[in-house]
Design a protein around this motif. Structure first.
Motif, mmCIF file in Angstrom:
data_model
loop_
_atom_site.group_PDB
_atom_site.id
_atom_site.type_symbol
_atom_site.label_atom_id
_atom_site.label_comp_id
_atom_site.label_asym_id
_atom_site.label_seq_id
_atom_site.Cartn_x
_atom_site.Cartn_y
_atom_site.Cartn_z
ATOM 1 N N SER A 240 22.766 30.098 -7.989
ATOM 2 C CA SER A 240 23.726 30.084 -6.875
ATOM 3 C C SER A 240 23.401 31.189 -5.880
ATOM 4 O O SER A 240 22.725 32.163 -6.204
ATOM 5 C CB SER A 240 25.146 30.288 -7.421
ATOM 6 O OG SER A 240 25.494 29.288 -8.342
ATOM 7 N N GLY A 241 23.907 31.017 -4.669
ATOM 8 C CA GLY A 241 23.743 32.056 -3.665
ATOM 9 C C GLY A 241 23.417 31.481 -2.309
ATOM 10 O O GLY A 241 23.445 30.267 -2.096
ATOM 11 N N TRP B 152 20.707 30.819 0.509
ATOM 12 C CA TRP B 152 19.261 30.602 0.569
ATOM 13 C C TRP B 152 18.813 30.486 2.019
ATOM 14 O O TRP B 152 19.570 30.028 2.880
ATOM 15 C CB TRP B 152 18.879 29.318 -0.189
ATOM 16 C CG TRP B 152 19.053 29.437 -1.676
ATOM 17 C CD1 TRP B 152 20.226 29.363 -2.380
ATOM 18 C CD2 TRP B 152 18.017 29.650 -2.636
ATOM 19 N NE1 TRP B 152 19.992 29.519 -3.714
ATOM 20 C CE2 TRP B 152 18.645 29.700 -3.906
ATOM 21 C CE3 TRP B 152 16.646 29.813 -2.557
ATOM 22 C CZ2 TRP B 152 17.913 29.901 -5.081
ATOM 23 C CZ3 TRP B 152 15.910 30.011 -3.723
ATOM 24 C CH2 TRP B 152 16.560 30.060 -4.971
ATOM 25 N N ALA C 129 24.452 28.023 1.599
ATOM 26 C CA ALA C 129 24.941 28.514 0.315
ATOM 27 C C ALA C 129 25.025 27.357 -0.672
ATOM 28 O O ALA C 129 25.300 26.210 -0.297
ATOM 29 C CB ALA C 129 26.302 29.175 0.479
ATOM 30 N N VAL C 130 24.800 27.667 -1.935
ATOM 31 C CA VAL C 130 24.932 26.666 -2.975
ATOM 32 C C VAL C 130 25.521 27.326 -4.208
ATOM 33 O O VAL C 130 25.211 28.471 -4.524
ATOM 34 C CB VAL C 130 23.564 26.010 -3.300
ATOM 35 C CG1 VAL C 130 22.582 27.024 -3.864
ATOM 36 C CG2 VAL C 130 23.731 24.851 -4.279
ATOM 37 N N ASP C 131 26.410 26.598 -4.878
ATOM 38 C CA ASP C 131 26.994 27.056 -6.134
ATOM 39 C C ASP C 131 26.587 26.058 -7.208
ATOM 40 O O ASP C 131 27.090 24.924 -7.235
ATOM 41 C CB ASP C 131 28.523 27.113 -6.007
ATOM 42 C CG ASP C 131 29.187 27.681 -7.257
ATOM 43 O OD1 ASP C 131 28.505 27.751 -8.306
ATOM 44 O OD2 ASP C 131 30.374 28.031 -7.184
ATOM 45 N N VAL C 132 25.670 26.460 -8.054
ATOM 46 C CA VAL C 132 25.112 25.516 -9.024
ATOM 47 C C VAL C 132 26.128 25.122 -10.080
ATOM 48 O O VAL C 132 25.933 24.143 -10.802
ATOM 49 C CB VAL C 132 23.839 26.097 -9.695
ATOM 50 C CG1 VAL C 132 22.761 26.359 -8.674
ATOM 51 C CG2 VAL C 132 24.161 27.356 -10.490
ATOM 52 N N ASP C 133 27.237 25.856 -10.179
ATOM 53 C CA ASP C 133 28.258 25.486 -11.160
ATOM 54 C C ASP C 133 29.096 24.313 -10.687
ATOM 55 O O ASP C 133 29.624 23.538 -11.496
ATOM 56 C CB ASP C 133 29.167 26.690 -11.439
ATOM 57 C CG ASP C 133 28.424 27.825 -12.136
ATOM 58 O OD1 ASP C 133 27.521 27.522 -12.947
ATOM 59 O OD2 ASP C 133 28.732 28.998 -11.866
ATOM 60 N N THR C 134 29.223 24.178 -9.390
ATOM 61 C CA THR C 134 30.049 23.086 -8.848
ATOM 62 C C THR C 134 29.214 22.023 -8.147
ATOM 63 O O THR C 134 29.658 20.884 -7.996
ATOM 64 C CB THR C 134 31.075 23.655 -7.851
ATOM 65 O OG1 THR C 134 30.372 24.297 -6.783
ATOM 66 C CG2 THR C 134 31.997 24.657 -8.535
ATOM 67 N N ASN C 135 28.065 22.386 -7.691
ATOM 68 C CA ASN C 135 27.224 21.426 -6.964
ATOM 69 C C ASN C 135 25.760 21.739 -7.279
ATOM 70 O O ASN C 135 25.193 22.692 -6.756
ATOM 71 C CB ASN C 135 27.477 21.524 -5.460
ATOM 72 C CG ASN C 135 26.635 20.526 -4.676
ATOM 73 O OD1 ASN C 135 26.049 19.617 -5.251
ATOM 74 N ND2 ASN C 135 26.591 20.698 -3.367
ATOM 75 N N ARG D 221 16.284 33.323 -2.071
ATOM 76 C CA ARG D 221 17.709 33.627 -2.115
ATOM 77 C C ARG D 221 17.951 34.967 -1.437
ATOM 78 O O ARG D 221 17.261 35.951 -1.720
ATOM 79 C CB ARG D 221 18.197 33.677 -3.567
ATOM 80 C CG ARG D 221 19.701 33.676 -3.682
ATOM 81 C CD ARG D 221 20.158 33.660 -5.111
ATOM 82 N NE ARG D 221 19.731 34.851 -5.832
ATOM 83 C CZ ARG D 221 20.395 35.391 -6.843
ATOM 84 N NH1 ARG D 221 21.507 34.831 -7.275
ATOM 85 N NH2 ARG D 221 19.930 36.456 -7.462
#
Length: 645
Positions: free
Chosen positions: A596-597, A599, A621-627, A644
């Motif tokens: 996440s973070g 980029w 931004a991306v949150d790997v826990d939700t997307n 990142r």
């Protein structure tokens, strides 16, 4: 009794010799002692250049006394020194055989720097042949072939570089090599002029090292230096040995390493050089099935002979020691390793076990690499080896060859083969662009796009690719972005950094005028920026030799001609590389990012400033826990690196 018989009789026993010409002395200034003779016979003299060849002698105040000469010619009936000092008359300065070693010596008063000389050798059959000194440290300008007496007065200014090199670990460092043919980079430049122009250019382009095609003296220019006649002398075409030292020093002071191509595999048949040096096959094998290279018309060293291995190992050490060279790229290793290399059945002899492996060549390579690393920490020994021989970069203690790196010829051939297909057909050859990862850590690899790929009718890199002019240039930029992200160190031959149109021709040099055109200057800028970004991103090089430094994201998108992967640093910092080798942009491409973070793009070879179409990405931004997936824009025929923030 003949003059020469009387001259050499009993000399080894130390009896007085009354037949030496005035001005010549037998032993007062000999460069050889008892230990030297022993080490030479054992093939273990690691500073052979200190005792053989021509050595100037001076008194305490620096005044010239003369020069001591020595040469190994065990089967010669007689040897004389000939040169400028005696009008090339072999009767003036006959040499004396020193003991049973086959070494001949003489000291000649008042002979000093810049004297041209050769050794006149009387062979077993009584024929006289004038040979250049195998240990010459300077030579005449080709096509002249005499050796030249020289001494170095150079004071080095690279102590900071040399001290830092002791702790340098190239396999965990950025290595981006600019491969140069000194005579055609910018024709007419001397070593001193290169110290200005080449140094400035390499700095501007961001390379970490320069690799010179063989600098060792060679009479035949179209051999590019690969047919060496003087294994201890830098070519005189561009200046003196000390002027070559100045060039190396200038590169070091600019923070640029220096690698030399070194050629222990073979040597030319010129009768004035090493061939049949004392009338016998001294440096080469007598049997042509072992001693002649059928493709190149050259002779193969007798690697099984102690003195010959010593000669070659000492040559390697000489360049590292006397010229502060940071690495040697050993040419044509495959031709050394296999007794049947380029030979038909019946044209080669098996080894003592009945195999095709050249065990003596293996021993030579192991001695060269282990001895080089023993004396010079932080250097690179690099093998140009194109077969599946195992353990090229494995330690000699584990029966490997001991090299630090091996050129990844498989990656080069597969990648160029893939890119020569029309994009619509690349989906059927996707394995060619991904296969290298299956063996990427079997050796410590360097990825080469070398001079061999842009000569002999192969054309330049940019013209290997299909499509219109824009597509060719875009493909080249994309290739560089992909190559610099792929595991392994990097090497690029000169001229390809600005998309030279013509294949390389050493007679005319590079097409520098092309850099005045935007499309070529764009490629040049792109590669410079790739180099700068590469050096600043430990993810791209810290774990090159470790499989956990690489992770596939997309490896199976053959239909889209696209692949994506992560490079990891020691600290677990990722950089994502995406390459689209199709001429169609991929809008909203689903990319599964590793963490996440926020980029951002750090390299995009499709940038307008490089001549691209300008398809770029803003920071996201991306949150790997939700997307798990980000939607990114992948330009046509382009490589994008994401870091990142």
């Amino acid at each position: 009794m003949s003059f020469f018989s009387r001259l050499f009789k009993s000399n080894a026993a130390g009896e007085e010799n009354n037949y030496l010409p005035q001005g010549s002395y037998l032993n007062p200034y000999s460069t050889l002692g008892e230990l030297d003779f022993h080490l030479i016979s054992e093939g273990r003299h690691e500073r052979l250049w200190d005792v053989l060849g021509a050595h100037i002698k001076r008194d305490a105040d620096g005044s010239l006394i003369g020069t001591a000469f020595s040469v190994w010619a065990p089967n010669a009936q007689a040897v004389s020194l000939v040169g400028d000092h005696n009008f090339w008359d072999r009767n003036t300065h006959p040499m004396v055989r020193a003991g049973s070693t086959g070494i001949w010596e003489i000291f000649v008063a008042d002979v000093g720097p810049n004297t041209c000389y050769k050794f006149a050798i009387c062979t077993i059959n009584g024929t006289w042949v004038d040979h250049a000194d195998p240990m010459a440290r300077a030579t005449e300008h080709p096509p002249r072939t005499a050796s030249v007496v020289t001494e170095s007065n150079y004071n080095w200014n690279d102590s900071q570089w040399m001290e830092k090199r002791k702790s340098y670990q190239p396999w965990r460092s950025p290595v981006s090599v600019y491969e140069v043919h000194a005579g055609s980079w910018r024709p007419g430049l001397s070593y001193l002029q290169m110290a200005d122009e080449l140094v400035a250019y390499v700095l501007e382009q961001g390379f970490t090292h320069v690799e010179f095609l063989p600098i060792t003296e060679h009479p035949y220019s179209p051999s590019w230096g690969y047919q060496v006649t003087s294994f201890f002398a830098p070519t005189s075409r561009f200046g003196s040995p000390d002027e070559f030292r100045f060039l190396v020093d200038a590169l070091h002071q600019a923070g640029i390493g220096v690698i030399l191509d070194w050629v222990p595999a073979h040597f030319p048949k010129d009768e004035w050089a090493l061939a049949k040096f004392d009338g016998t096959a001294l440096y080469e094998h007598a049997d042509p099935r072992l001693g002649e290279h059928p493709d190149w018309g050259t002779l193969i060293f007798n690697f099984g002979r102690n003195e010959v291995r010593n000669f070659l190992v000492a040559s390697a050490l000489y360049w590292l020691e006397e010229f502060h060279i940071d690495g040697l790229r050993v040419d044509a290793v495959a031709s050394m390793l296999y007794l049947d290399y380029s030979r038909k059945e019946g044209e080669w002899l098996p080894n003592k076990f009945g195999g095709r492996e050249n065990l003596e060549a293996v021993q030579l390579l192991q001695e060269a690499t282990s001895t080089a690393y023993k004396h010079h920490q932080g250097i690179m020994m690099i093998a140009e080896e194109s077969t599946a021989w195992g353990g090229v970069t494995k330690e000699t203690s584990s029966n490997g060859l001991g090299f630090g790196f091996k050129w990844n010829m498989g990656w080069m051939h597969d990648t160029l083969e893939y890119l020569q297909h029309e994009p619509i057909h690349r989906m059927f050859h996707h394995n060619e662009i991904t296969f290298s990862i299956l063996y990427a850590w079997s050796e410590n690899f360097m990825l080469p796009l070398s001079h061999d790929e842009v000569v002999h009718g192969k054309g330049s890199l940019v013209n290997k690719f299909p499509g219109d002019r824009w597509q060719k240039l875009a493909t080249l930029r994309a290739l560089y972005g992909f190559m610099w992200a792929h595991p392994g160190k990097k090497l690029l031959f000169m001229g390809q950094e600005f998309a030279q149109n013509n294949e390389w021709n050493q007679e005319v040099g590079l097409q520098w005028y092309l850099t005045e055109f935007a499309e070529h200057n764009g490629v040049q800028k792109a590669l410079a920026d790739i180099n700068m970004s590469y050096k600043g991103l430990p993810s791209m090089w810290e774990k090159d030799i470790f499989a956990d430094g690489f992770q596939w994201i997309v490896g199976d998108d053959g239909a889209g001609n696209t692949l994506a992967f992560v490079r990891w640093s020691d600290k677990g910092i990722p950089v994502v590389c995406v390459t689209n080798f199709s001429p169609v942009p991929h809008e909203q491409y689903s990319l599964r990012l590793p963490v996440s973070g926020v980029w951002r793009e750090v390299v995009n070879t499709d940038d307008l400033k490089y001549g691209g179409s300008g398809i770029t990405n803003n920071s996201f931004a991306v949150d790997v826990d939700t997307n798990l997936y980000a939607k990114v824009r992948i330009p046509p025929l382009a490589t994008v690196w994401f870091e990142r923030v």
